[in-house]
Design a protein around this motif. Structure first.
Motif, PDB file in Angstrom:
ATOM      1  N   ILE A  16       0.924  -1.085  -0.008  1.00  0.00           N
ATOM      2  CA  ILE A  16      -0.184  -0.077  -0.086  1.00  0.00           C
ATOM      3  C   ILE A  16       0.863   1.350   0.105  1.00  0.00           C
ATOM      4  CG2 ILE A  16      -1.719   1.362   1.100  1.00  0.00           C
ATOM      5  CD1 ILE A  16      -2.707  -1.147   2.258  1.00  0.00           C
ATOM      6  N   LYS A  17       0.522   2.030  -1.187  1.00  0.00           N
ATOM      7  CA  LYS A  17       1.332   3.280  -1.055  1.00  0.00           C
ATOM      8  C   LYS A  17       0.825   4.563  -0.695  1.00  0.00           C
ATOM      9  CE  LYS A  17       4.147   1.594  -5.113  1.00  0.00           C
ATOM     10  NZ  LYS A  17       4.707   1.803  -6.196  1.00  0.00           N
ATOM     11  N   VAL A  18       1.551   5.335   0.443  1.00  0.00           N
ATOM     12  CA  VAL A  18       0.879   6.450   0.965  1.00  0.00           C
ATOM     13  C   VAL A  18       1.824   7.842   0.926  1.00  0.00           C
ATOM     14  CG1 VAL A  18      -0.334   5.056   2.294  1.00  0.00           C
ATOM     15  CG2 VAL A  18       1.784   5.786   3.113  1.00  0.00           C
ATOM     16  N   SER A  19       1.384   8.799   1.240  1.00  0.00           N
ATOM     17  CA  SER A  19       2.215  10.021   0.678  1.00  0.00           C
ATOM     18  C   SER A  19       3.142  10.024   2.048  1.00  0.00           C
ATOM     19  CB  SER A  19       1.289  11.141   0.680  1.00  0.00           C
ATOM     20  OG  SER A  19       0.544  11.286   1.748  1.00  0.00           O
ATOM     21  N   SER A  20       2.674   9.914   3.242  1.00  0.00           N
ATOM     22  CA  SER A  20       3.382  10.003   4.346  1.00  0.00           C
ATOM     23  C   SER A  20       2.685   9.127   5.919  1.00  0.00           C
ATOM     24  CB  SER A  20       3.376  11.298   5.046  1.00  0.00           C
ATOM     25  OG  SER A  20       2.155  12.000   5.348  1.00  0.00           O
ATOM     26  N   ARG A  21       3.628   9.139   6.701  1.00  0.00           N
ATOM     27  CA  ARG A  21       3.011   8.536   7.976  1.00  0.00           C
ATOM     28  C   ARG A  21       1.749   9.252   8.466  1.00  0.00           C
ATOM     29  NH1 ARG A  21       6.535   4.934  10.459  1.00  0.00           N
ATOM     30  NH2 ARG A  21       8.642   5.116   9.746  1.00  0.00           N
ATOM     31  N   ASP A  22       1.638  10.346   8.401  1.00  0.00           N
ATOM     32  CA  ASP A  22       0.325  11.009   8.794  1.00  0.00           C
ATOM     33  C   ASP A  22      -0.801  11.087   7.996  1.00  0.00           C
ATOM     34  OD1 ASP A  22       1.928  12.130  10.661  1.00  0.00           O
ATOM     35  OD2 ASP A  22       2.354  14.045   9.527  1.00  0.00           O
ATOM     36  N   ALA A  23      -0.415  10.158   6.818  1.00  0.00           N
ATOM     37  CA  ALA A  23      -1.670   9.965   5.850  1.00  0.00           C
ATOM     38  C   ALA A  23      -2.481   8.739   6.206  1.00  0.00           C
ATOM     39  CB  ALA A  23      -1.160   9.939   4.503  1.00  0.00           C
ATOM     40  N   VAL A  24      -1.911   7.943   7.064  1.00  0.00           N
ATOM     41  CA  VAL A  24      -2.532   6.631   7.658  1.00  0.00           C
ATOM     42  C   VAL A  24      -3.208   6.903   9.012  1.00  0.00           C
ATOM     43  CG1 VAL A  24      -1.989   4.101   7.945  1.00  0.00           C
ATOM     44  CG2 VAL A  24      -0.815   5.389   6.322  1.00  0.00           C
ATOM     45  N   SER A  25      -4.248   6.236   9.285  1.00  0.00           N
ATOM     46  CA  SER A  25      -5.002   6.218  10.313  1.00  0.00           C
ATOM     47  C   SER A  25      -4.644   4.813  11.074  1.00  0.00           C
ATOM     48  CB  SER A  25      -6.590   6.093  10.490  1.00  0.00           C
ATOM     49  OG  SER A  25      -7.234   5.944  11.395  1.00  0.00           O
ATOM     50  N   TRP A  26      -3.382   4.846  11.811  1.00  0.00           N
ATOM     51  CA  TRP A  26      -2.802   3.434  12.297  1.00  0.00           C
ATOM     52  C   TRP A  26      -3.723   2.986  13.535  1.00  0.00           C
ATOM     53  CZ3 TRP A  26       0.840   1.896   9.294  1.00  0.00           C
ATOM     54  CH2 TRP A  26       1.686   2.993   8.683  1.00  0.00           C
ATOM     55  N   ASP A  27      -3.808   1.640  13.433  1.00  0.00           N
ATOM     56  CA  ASP A  27      -4.452   0.862  14.542  1.00  0.00           C
ATOM     57  C   ASP A  27      -3.760   0.736  15.746  1.00  0.00           C
ATOM     58  OD1 ASP A  27      -7.007   0.514  13.308  1.00  0.00           O
ATOM     59  OD2 ASP A  27      -5.832  -0.334  11.715  1.00  0.00           O
ATOM     60  N   GLU A  28      -2.488   0.544  15.486  1.00  0.00           N
ATOM     61  CA  GLU A  28      -1.255   0.497  16.464  1.00  0.00           C
ATOM     62  C   GLU A  28      -0.111   0.923  16.025  1.00  0.00           C
ATOM     63  OE1 GLU A  28      -0.522  -0.954  19.992  1.00  0.00           O
ATOM     64  OE2 GLU A  28      -2.279  -2.281  19.361  1.00  0.00           O
ATOM     65  N   SER A  29       0.775   1.341  16.864  1.00  0.00           N
ATOM     66  CA  SER A  29       2.050   1.656  16.635  1.00  0.00           C
ATOM     67  C   SER A  29       3.039   1.555  17.670  1.00  0.00           C
ATOM     68  CB  SER A  29       1.886   3.334  16.793  1.00  0.00           C
ATOM     69  OG  SER A  29       3.254   4.116  16.356  1.00  0.00           O
ATOM     70  N   LYS A  30       4.212   0.928  17.000  1.00  0.00           N
ATOM     71  CA  LYS A  30       5.394   0.536  17.962  1.00  0.00           C
ATOM     72  C   LYS A  30       6.487   0.735  17.165  1.00  0.00           C
ATOM     73  CE  LYS A  30       2.846  -1.816  21.067  1.00  0.00           C
ATOM     74  NZ  LYS A  30       3.012  -1.277  22.585  1.00  0.00           N
ATOM     75  N   ASP A  31       7.718   0.921  17.959  1.00  0.00           N
ATOM     76  CA  ASP A  31       8.920   1.169  17.368  1.00  0.00           C
ATOM     77  C   ASP A  31       9.597   0.098  16.262  1.00  0.00           C
ATOM     78  OD1 ASP A  31       9.516   3.420  19.021  1.00  0.00           O
ATOM     79  OD2 ASP A  31      10.504   2.190  20.627  1.00  0.00           O
ATOM     80  N   LEU A  32       9.065  -1.201  16.931  1.00  0.00           N
ATOM     81  CA  LEU A  32       9.495  -2.429  15.573  1.00  0.00           C
ATOM     82  C   LEU A  32       8.383  -3.014  15.785  1.00  0.00           C
ATOM     83  CD1 LEU A  32      11.671  -4.099  14.241  1.00  0.00           C
ATOM     84  CD2 LEU A  32      12.310  -4.989  16.337  1.00  0.00           C
ATOM     85  N   VAL A  33       8.174  -3.484  14.310  1.00  0.00           N
ATOM     86  CA  VAL A  33       7.060  -4.525  14.055  1.00  0.00           C
ATOM     87  C   VAL A  33       7.985  -6.008  13.642  1.00  0.00           C
ATOM     88  CG1 VAL A  33       5.178  -5.331  12.688  1.00  0.00           C
ATOM     89  CG2 VAL A  33       5.265  -3.077  13.588  1.00  0.00           C
TER      90      VAL A  33
END
Length: 565
Positions: A16-33
């Motif tokens: 999935i290509k997005v313009s930036s991190r801010d363009a995504v509505s993240w359900d979860e966020s961590k330093d490392l996946v």
């Protein structure tokens, strides 16, 4: 790699290509996946947690991967604490000189030396995390020692041709399991994985099982920002899915693959798995941000028949060695964002014939009746030579006294159950007998003159006992073979002598950091790979425990880079 390419062979989808991190509505966020929570994933997660990062690990199934189903062996040397306790002399230089023969040029000398230099510290680290090791030593050649022994030669180090370059040292470190549980060589890896998993959970790991990653998320600069995970948000559906998976697993374990009737249960298992697959279409998805990186550690591709047929068709008749999770998805995820895969035709095929030791004292010929190897080399060395250079065909030639000795060597608890059963099965039901070597050649459809010449040459070296064997087989293991003669089919497709195999190829990485590289050797930003998703120390030739050791080594190395240590 274009997903429309006929050689994609995967459920992995284009990113999935997005313009930036801010363009995504993240359900979860961590330093490392971490994608794939087996040995490499656990090592990456735990080292990252130790370094202060927040980590989420996703596994398509329950976690553990191939690490949990192995014999709990870690390849280590250079003077580990266990080696010292067992009075085994070894140095980093000696370990390097041996492994250089196995790894050849698959990794740089600098990386191989780092692997050897840090080997003692790796064992210490595992012990600190709760992994226990034993120090009793089995000094002879064997595919796997008895349950009372925890250190052994899990490689070719005792073979005469290898001794010329390095002094033999036992480097197979078996994690401790109770003796009553240790009379097998599979499904013991929990002794390594479980302590690592628990240590990571204790440090704050968020572990999400039954979460499948089919897509990465990238920005306009092709930096990997996160993943899309498919999961069951309906608890009832998840339990039904797990129940089907367990049922299929039980069906597959009713009989060993070598016994008549296995295919009946295997087909029933496949039908159950198809029902589970239908449930997968009812999953939801979540977007998970990786602020500092995504680690691909989802195993090899031996369970993806289409990928195996494309990259390494010679091994189609082998018995897959791994888990259902070894479907190549981790490698495909890397390729989906430009990562380069290498060495994909490199497979480790395990043709172990010892124990019983007397099997190894016979001689092996190809379909031309010609001998081609020291019969007592490590089983994977024999298997790969057989498949790559002998058209996958080989026969073990023995005589009556060796047959009798072999049965004695696996009787009365002297061998593990699978070693005993394979030997007996092949002696009782697969061995072809003849009073003359010419008669045996006729029954095996081998050239009589060639087989007779090979017998005479082998016996001459056995009688001489002067190190004259053309394949440098030890004089101690050369035995004159006289009639009656026996021949056992040990080819890749031998019906009663299955040959397990696993894949060794993977994504090309920066060996110092674990970062995935593209076709131009440029870093794919935000993406790492380890274990059998990546090219590593064990990606050329496999010896027992080396893949697990490489999982720990490569996972921790990448974690250090991700966290800036």
């Amino acid at each position: 790699m274009d997903q429309s390419n006929q050689n994609w062979f995967s459920s992995v989808e284009a990113p999935i290509k997005v313009s930036s991190r801010d363009a995504v509505s993240w359900d979860e966020s961590k330093d490392l996946v971490v994608v794939g929570f087996g040995g490499a994933g656990a090592a990456t997660a735990l080292q990252s947690l130790d370094n202060g990062l927040s980590v989420i690990a996703l596994d398509k199934f329950a976690g553990g991967g191939a690490t949990t189903i192995n014999g709990a062996v870690v390849y280590a040397g250079a003077g580990t604490s266990i080696q010292k306790e067992a009075n085994i002399a070894d140095t980093a230089d000696n370990m390097f000189n041996y492994l250089k023969q196995e790894s050849e040029d698959i990794v740089s000398d600098e990386t191989l030396r780092d692997f050897c230099d840090t080997s003692p510290e790796m064992i210490n680290w595992l012990q600190e995390k709760g992994v226990e090791f034993g120090s009793t030593v089995w000094h002879k050649k064997t595919s796997y020692p008895g349950p009372e022994y925890f250190v052994y030669h899990s490689d070719n180090s005792l073979a005469k041709s290898y001794c010329k370059h390095a002094t033999p040292a036992a480097r197979g470190h078996r994690a401790y399991v109770p003796i009553e549980e240790g009379r097998k060589a599979t499904n013991l890896g929990y002794a390594i994985f479980n302590p690592l998993k628990q240590s990571a959970l204790d440090k704050g790991l968020l572990l999400e099982t039954y979460h499948e990653v089919r897509q990465l998320i990238v920005d306009d600069n092709q930096e990997v920002l996160g993943v899309v995970a498919l999961y069951f948000d309906d608890e009832k559906l998840l339990k039904k899915y797990q129940k089907l998976k367990k049922r299929a697993e039980r069906l597959l374990m009713v009989l060993p693959p070598i016994l008549p009737g296995y295919n009946f249960f295997a087909k029933r298992a496949m039908a159950v798995l198809e029902k589970a697959k239908i449930l997968e279409s009812k999953r939801s998805q979540k977007m998970i941000e990786a602020k500092m990186g995504v680690m691909l550690s989802a195993g090899g591709f031996i369970y993806n028949a289409d990928m195996l047929n494309h990259y390494a068709p010679k091994y189609n008749a082998s018995l897959p060695l791994g888990t259902e999770g070894d479907d190549g998805s981790g490698i495909r995820l890397g390729q989906s964002v430009g990562g380069k895969a290498e060495n994909m035709d490199c497979i480790s095929a395990w043709r172990f014939i010892n124990p019983p030791l007397s099997f190894g004292r016979g001689f092996i010929v190809n379909k031309h009746g010609q001998r081609f190897i020291d019969e007592l080399v490590y089983g994977a060395t024999l298997g790969v030579e057989m498949v790559e250079n002998q058209e996958g065909k080989a026969w073990l030639i023995l005589d009556k006294k060796l047959i009798k000795a072999a049965l004695e060597e696996v009787s009365g608890g002297k061998a593990l159950n699978f070693q005993r059963d394979l030997a007996r099965l092949n002696v009782w039901f697969a061995a072809v007998k003849a009073s003359t070597i010419e008669g045996l050649a006729e029954k095996l459809s081998l050239p009589a003159d060639a087989l007779k010449d090979q017998l005479e040459t082998y016996n001459q070296a056995a009688r001489a006992q002067n190190g004259s064997d053309i394949f440098e087989k030890s004089d101690d293991d050369l035995v004159e073979i006289t009639g009656p003669f026996y021949g056992i089919d040990i080819s890749l497709d031998a019906k009663l002598f299955p040959c397990p195999a696993l894949t060794l190829g993977g994504l090309k990485i920066n060996e110092a950091t674990g970062q995935v590289l593209d076709d131009n050797s440029n870093v794919v930003k935000g993406l790492y790979a380890s274990g059998r998703n990546a090219i590593g120390v064990s990606s050329k030739n496999y010896v027992s425990g080396l893949s697990v050791a490489d999982c720990i080594f490569s996972g921790r190395r990448a974690a250090q880079h991700i966290s800036g240590h």
